[in-house]
Design a protein around this motif. Structure first.
Motif, short mmCIF file in Angstrom:
data_model
loop_
_atom_site.label_atom_id
_atom_site.label_comp_id
_atom_site.label_asym_id
_atom_site.label_seq_id
_atom_site.Cartn_x
_atom_site.Cartn_y
_atom_site.Cartn_z
N UNK A 151 7.89 -0.35 10.87
CA UNK A 151 8.32 -0.96 9.33
C UNK A 151 9.64 -1.44 9.47
N UNK A 152 10.45 -0.79 10.16
CA UNK A 152 11.77 -1.30 10.42
C UNK A 152 11.96 -2.35 11.43
N UNK A 153 11.29 -2.23 12.56
CA UNK A 153 11.47 -3.24 13.38
C UNK A 153 10.92 -4.75 12.48
N UNK A 154 9.76 -4.51 11.70
CA UNK A 154 9.51 -5.79 11.14
C UNK A 154 10.19 -6.22 10.06
N UNK A 155 10.85 -5.20 9.11
CA UNK A 155 11.38 -5.56 7.90
C UNK A 155 12.98 -5.68 8.27
N UNK A 156 13.61 -5.34 9.16
CA UNK A 156 14.93 -5.34 9.49
C UNK A 156 15.50 -5.91 10.82
N UNK A 157 14.74 -5.25 11.98
CA UNK A 157 15.16 -5.66 13.30
C UNK A 157 14.87 -6.93 13.68
N UNK A 158 13.78 -7.55 13.15
CA UNK A 158 13.55 -9.01 13.42
C UNK A 158 14.37 -9.98 12.74
N UNK A 159 14.78 -9.45 11.52
CA UNK A 159 15.81 -10.46 10.95
C UNK A 159 16.95 -10.58 11.25
N UNK A 160 17.54 -9.51 12.08
CA UNK A 160 18.78 -9.47 13.00
C UNK A 160 18.53 -10.63 14.20
N UNK A 184 21.05 -0.81 8.94
CA UNK A 184 21.33 -1.38 7.65
C UNK A 184 19.89 -1.14 6.74
N UNK A 185 18.89 -1.27 7.44
CA UNK A 185 17.84 -0.76 6.88
C UNK A 185 17.57 0.74 6.17
N UNK A 186 18.04 1.74 7.19
CA UNK A 186 17.94 3.18 6.92
C UNK A 186 19.13 3.49 5.97
N UNK A 187 20.19 2.68 5.68
CA UNK A 187 21.23 3.10 4.82
C UNK A 187 20.52 2.39 3.52
N UNK A 188 19.88 1.46 3.50
CA UNK A 188 19.16 0.80 2.32
C UNK A 188 18.38 2.05 1.57
N UNK A 189 17.55 2.46 2.76
CA UNK A 189 16.40 3.59 2.48
C UNK A 189 17.08 4.87 1.64
N UNK A 232 0.80 -1.20 0.12
CA UNK A 232 0.03 0.01 0.05
C UNK A 232 0.84 1.13 -0.18
N UNK A 233 0.44 2.35 -0.63
CA UNK A 233 1.03 3.59 -0.44
C UNK A 233 0.77 4.26 0.96
N UNK A 234 1.96 4.68 1.72
CA UNK A 234 1.95 5.12 2.85
C UNK A 234 2.68 6.25 3.03
N UNK A 235 1.86 7.32 3.91
CA UNK A 235 2.72 8.48 4.29
C UNK A 235 3.35 8.12 5.63
N UNK A 236 4.57 7.82 5.60
CA UNK A 236 5.25 7.21 7.15
C UNK A 236 5.23 8.37 8.13
N UNK A 237 4.57 8.33 9.04
CA UNK A 237 4.89 8.99 10.27
C UNK A 237 5.75 8.13 11.06
N UNK A 238 6.38 8.71 12.30
CA UNK A 238 7.29 8.20 13.04
C UNK A 238 6.81 7.00 13.40
N UNK A 279 10.12 6.19 2.73
CA UNK A 279 10.04 5.84 3.98
C UNK A 279 10.05 6.63 5.18
N UNK A 280 11.20 7.75 4.91
CA UNK A 280 11.44 8.47 5.98
C UNK A 280 10.51 9.47 6.42
N UNK A 281 9.86 9.60 7.80
CA UNK A 281 8.92 10.37 7.93
C UNK A 281 9.08 11.78 7.76
N UNK A 282 8.18 12.38 7.20
CA UNK A 282 7.84 13.89 6.87
C UNK A 282 8.79 14.29 5.85
N UNK A 283 9.50 13.54 5.00
CA UNK A 283 10.48 14.05 4.00
C UNK A 283 9.73 14.02 2.86
N UNK A 284 9.88 15.36 2.10
CA UNK A 284 9.31 15.51 0.73
C UNK A 284 10.35 15.18 -0.13
N UNK A 285 10.22 14.13 -1.23
CA UNK A 285 11.10 13.96 -2.08
C UNK A 285 11.50 14.91 -2.77
#
Length: 277
Positions: free
Chosen positions: A126-135, A164-169, A114-120, A184-190
């Protein structure tokens, strides 16, 4: 069954080698007993990630739902005819990997549909589920049932996955936006991504790297060099990104050349042999 198990684990190794030279290098520097279990975790993670990032001509939501159902069926029954899932369930059941980690990971994969406007809050989830739990899955393997050691290293392992995940972002910011409609970064206007904004993100990443380092040094020696190699590779990539302006990040994907990866490997091995890590 031993032959089937070994064959499935080798399939996950093939998946890892095909998709990531960096992680393959890191895994090969672990103690041999950890090679196939970590390949199994990476193979599972990669397959789920491919569903949401690559299979554009298919019903991704249905594929991911089926993959999730097959994953937990394999874990519950202790078998799957999908080689990657059979290898993964072997590792989950052998090392007692928490089911919640797998649920959290698949939830993050669903978020990518889904399209998300990521708040904090959503960003951290997302980072917990996509990266931290893999560690944490990998840490379960490295600790080999030592719960006291696992609990001690849980927080730095999460920090390492987050770094690792934030560097990937940052590295994939252009392709995530242009090809997948994600920032992915909160409140960031590309469109108005600035050096100031980039520096704020980098300060957060640097703290994660610093928090992770002590945990790496406290890992069992059999796992330490492989994790340290992944750490120095990502730190090298991060420093390269740091030295570039925000405009460059939006134009070109930053890479670490293969010869630099080899130099990092040799340097890490030398430090390991000298007991510096």
């Amino acid at each position: 069954m031993d032959l089937f198990r070994e064959t499935c684990l080798q399939c996950s190794k093939i998946v890892t080698e095909a998709y990531s030279t960096s992680f393959t290098l890191g895994i090969k520097t672990l103690d041999k007993k950890f090679h196939l279990p970590i390949y199994a975790i990476y193979g599972f993670v990669r397959c789920a990630d491919e569903i949401v990032d690559t299979f554009h001509e298919y019903d991704k939501r249905k594929l991911l739902k089926d993959f999730k159902k097959q994953t937990f069926k394999a874990i519950d029954e202790g078998i799957s005819l999908n080689p990657v899932l059979h290898a993964f369930q072997c590792v989950v059941n052998e090392y007692g990997i928490n089911r919640e980690y797998i649920e959290a990971f698949l939830k993050s994969m669903e978020m990518d549909l889904d399209d998300h406007a990521y708040d904090r809050s959503l960003y951290e989830e997302y980072i917990y589920g996509s990266a931290e739990v893999v560690g944490l899955m990998c840490l379960k393997v490295f600790c080999e049932g030592d719960e006291e050691q696992f609990n001690k290293l849980e927080k730095p392992a999460r920090s390492l996955g987050a770094a690792f995940q934030k560097v990937n972002f940052l590295r994939d910011m252009r392709s995530d936006h242009d090809e997948r409609g994600r920032v992915y970064f909160p409140k960031v206007d590309y469109k108005s991504f600035s050096n100031k904004c980039k520096a704020e993100i980098e300060a957060d990443i640097l703290k994660d790297f610093e928090d992770a380092y002590a945990g790496i040094m406290a890992l069992p020696k059999s796992a330490r060099m492989g994790v340290y190699l992944a750490y120095v590779y990502y730190l090298k990539l991060f420093r390269k990104i740091q030295n570039l302006p925000a405009t460059h990040i939006l134009k070109e994907r930053v890479r670490v050349p293969d010869n630099t990866k080899l130099a990092l490997l040799l340097g890490s091995y030398l430090k390991y042999r000298l007991n510096a890590i």
